[in-house]
Design a protein around this motif. Structure first.
Motif, PDB file in Angstrom:
ATOM      1  N   UNK A   8     -10.443   0.878  -5.077  1.00  0.00           N
ATOM      2  CA  UNK A   8      -9.386   1.564  -4.360  1.00  0.00           C
ATOM      3  C   UNK A   8      -9.686   3.054  -4.254  1.00  0.00           C
ATOM      4  N   UNK A   9      -8.632   3.875  -4.267  1.00  0.00           N
ATOM      5  CA  UNK A   9      -8.790   5.321  -4.159  1.00  0.00           C
ATOM      6  C   UNK A   9      -9.409   5.872  -5.443  1.00  0.00           C
ATOM      7  N   UNK A  10     -10.472   6.667  -5.305  1.00  0.00           N
ATOM      8  CA  UNK A  10     -11.093   7.249  -6.492  1.00  0.00           C
ATOM      9  C   UNK A  10     -11.554   8.669  -6.195  1.00  0.00           C
ATOM     10  N   UNK A  11     -11.869   9.384  -7.257  1.00  0.00           N
ATOM     11  CA  UNK A  11     -12.225  10.791  -7.140  1.00  0.00           C
ATOM     12  C   UNK A  11     -13.568  11.035  -7.805  1.00  0.00           C
TER      13      UNK A  11
ATOM     14  N   UNK B  97     -12.427   9.423  -2.167  1.00  0.00           N
ATOM     15  CA  UNK B  97     -13.004   8.349  -1.378  1.00  0.00           C
ATOM     16  C   UNK B  97     -12.252   7.060  -1.677  1.00  0.00           C
ATOM     17  N   UNK B  98     -12.613   6.017  -0.929  1.00  0.00           N
ATOM     18  CA  UNK B  98     -11.926   4.735  -1.098  1.00  0.00           C
ATOM     19  C   UNK B  98     -12.945   3.610  -1.178  1.00  0.00           C
TER      20      UNK B  98
ATOM     21  N   UNK C 298      -2.165  10.214  -3.404  1.00  0.00           N
ATOM     22  CA  UNK C 298      -1.655   8.964  -2.838  1.00  0.00           C
ATOM     23  C   UNK C 298      -2.102   8.799  -1.392  1.00  0.00           C
ATOM     24  N   UNK C 299      -2.297   7.550  -1.003  1.00  0.00           N
ATOM     25  CA  UNK C 299      -2.569   7.219   0.389  1.00  0.00           C
ATOM     26  C   UNK C 299      -1.256   6.819   1.062  1.00  0.00           C
ATOM     27  N   UNK C 300      -1.183   7.085   2.393  1.00  0.00           N
ATOM     28  CA  UNK C 300       0.042   6.810   3.123  1.00  0.00           C
ATOM     29  C   UNK C 300      -0.278   6.092   4.438  1.00  0.00           C
TER      30      UNK C 300
ATOM     31  N   UNK D 143      -4.563   7.645  -7.327  1.00  0.00           N
ATOM     32  CA  UNK D 143      -5.498   8.006  -8.386  1.00  0.00           C
ATOM     33  C   UNK D 143      -4.966   9.235  -9.111  1.00  0.00           C
ATOM     34  N   UNK D 144      -5.165   9.267 -10.431  1.00  0.00           N
ATOM     35  CA  UNK D 144      -4.756  10.417 -11.245  1.00  0.00           C
ATOM     36  C   UNK D 144      -5.973  10.975 -11.968  1.00  0.00           C
TER      37      UNK D 144
END
Length: 273
Positions: free
Chosen positions: A63-66, A147-148, A248-250, A264-265
């Motif tokens: 998923x969403x990551x940094x 990124x995702x 967050x993604x929207x 992601x946090x």
């Protein structure tokens, strides 16, 4: 099994028979020990492989990551404190912009790639977030890459078609940015899966703060590039303070509480002694 391996002559003297029996026992013991060692080695290989695979998975979150991942802590005056962060960003950068046989193209908003094309964010739109500037880790304004990774996620992304569809939970700052993008595209909502973060920063992307929907096409192609956006954090007023950031993604159908892969946090700490 062992009976077939060792043949004892019928008229062998007791002494010789005893010697042969001892030899047989030694062979059996050797086989048992060897078998035991083989099993232990196999178990070690399995454990190491499991740990390695899990490390690879956690390095790039589903998923969403940094990037860099985890808790970022550095002193801009001490290069040794941010070498690991720079290394991970540089490696991602190299992999993202490497040349291969895939048809990699820069895709304008509204474009839909064909079955052989992969969309990519032009390098120049990362602005100061690049290897030459050590990703600004020699300052109090470090860069991260969002990124995702959607290889196995089932969440479908459908960008908002109308400004009235934006949810009440969406930050007002992002709503204002979307309105600006909408004005720029002649009152048309751009097909973007938007991203917001809970800390002041500048987004570096050709498409605004988010991922255009065409970045989610052709994900099974060998040269597929994940969607990316650079984030330049401004931490000059947060020295020696750990800042927790949530992104967050929207899009339509996304519930960030029910869809953990769209959030992601991470934390960032700029140290100065």
């Amino acid at each position: 099994m062992y009976r077939n391996m060792i043949t004892v002559p019928r008229e062998t003297p007791k002494k010789s028979y005893l010697k042969e029996k001892i030899s047989s026992s030694n062979k059996k013991a050797t086989i048992v020990i060897s078998g035991g060692c083989f099993i232990v080695v196999c178990l070690i290989v399995v454990v190491v492989t499991f740990v390695t695979c899990n490390s690879a998975v956690t390095a790039e979150k589903e998923g969403l990551f940094v990037i860099p991942s985890g808790n970022i802590k550095f002193n801009p005056n001490q290069k040794s404190t941010y070498e690991e962060e720079i290394s991970s960003l540089n490696q991602f950068f190299i992999d993202y912009y490497k040349a291969d046989d895939t048809q990699v193209i820069t895709c304008p908003l509204g474009f839909e790639p064909n079955a052989t094309q992969v969309c990519i964010l032009p390098e120049r739109y990362l602005y100061s977030c690049n290897p030459e500037n050590v990703w600004n880790y020699n300052t109090t304004s470090p860069c991260i890459i969002l990124s995702y990774n959607g290889k196995t996620t089932t969440t479908k992304f459908d960008p908002y078609d109308d400004i009235k569809e934006l949810p009440s939970q969406m930050p007002n700052l992002l709503k204002d940015l979307i309105k600006e993008e909408r004005y720029f595209y002649n009152d048309t909502m751009p097909g973007v899966v938007w991203v917001s973060c809970t800390f002041g920063s500048t987004w570096y992307s050709y498409y605004g703060p988010g991922f255009p929907k065409f970045f989610f096409f052709n994900t099974n192609l060998p040269g597929y590039r994940k969607p990316i956006v650079a984030l330049n954090l401004f931490l000059c007023n947060e020295i020696n303070t750990t800042v927790e950031i949530t992104c967050n993604m929207w899009a339509k159908g996304i519930d960030n509480e029910k869809n953990p892969e769209t959030s992601v946090k991470f934390t960032v700490t700029v140290e100065k002694h």
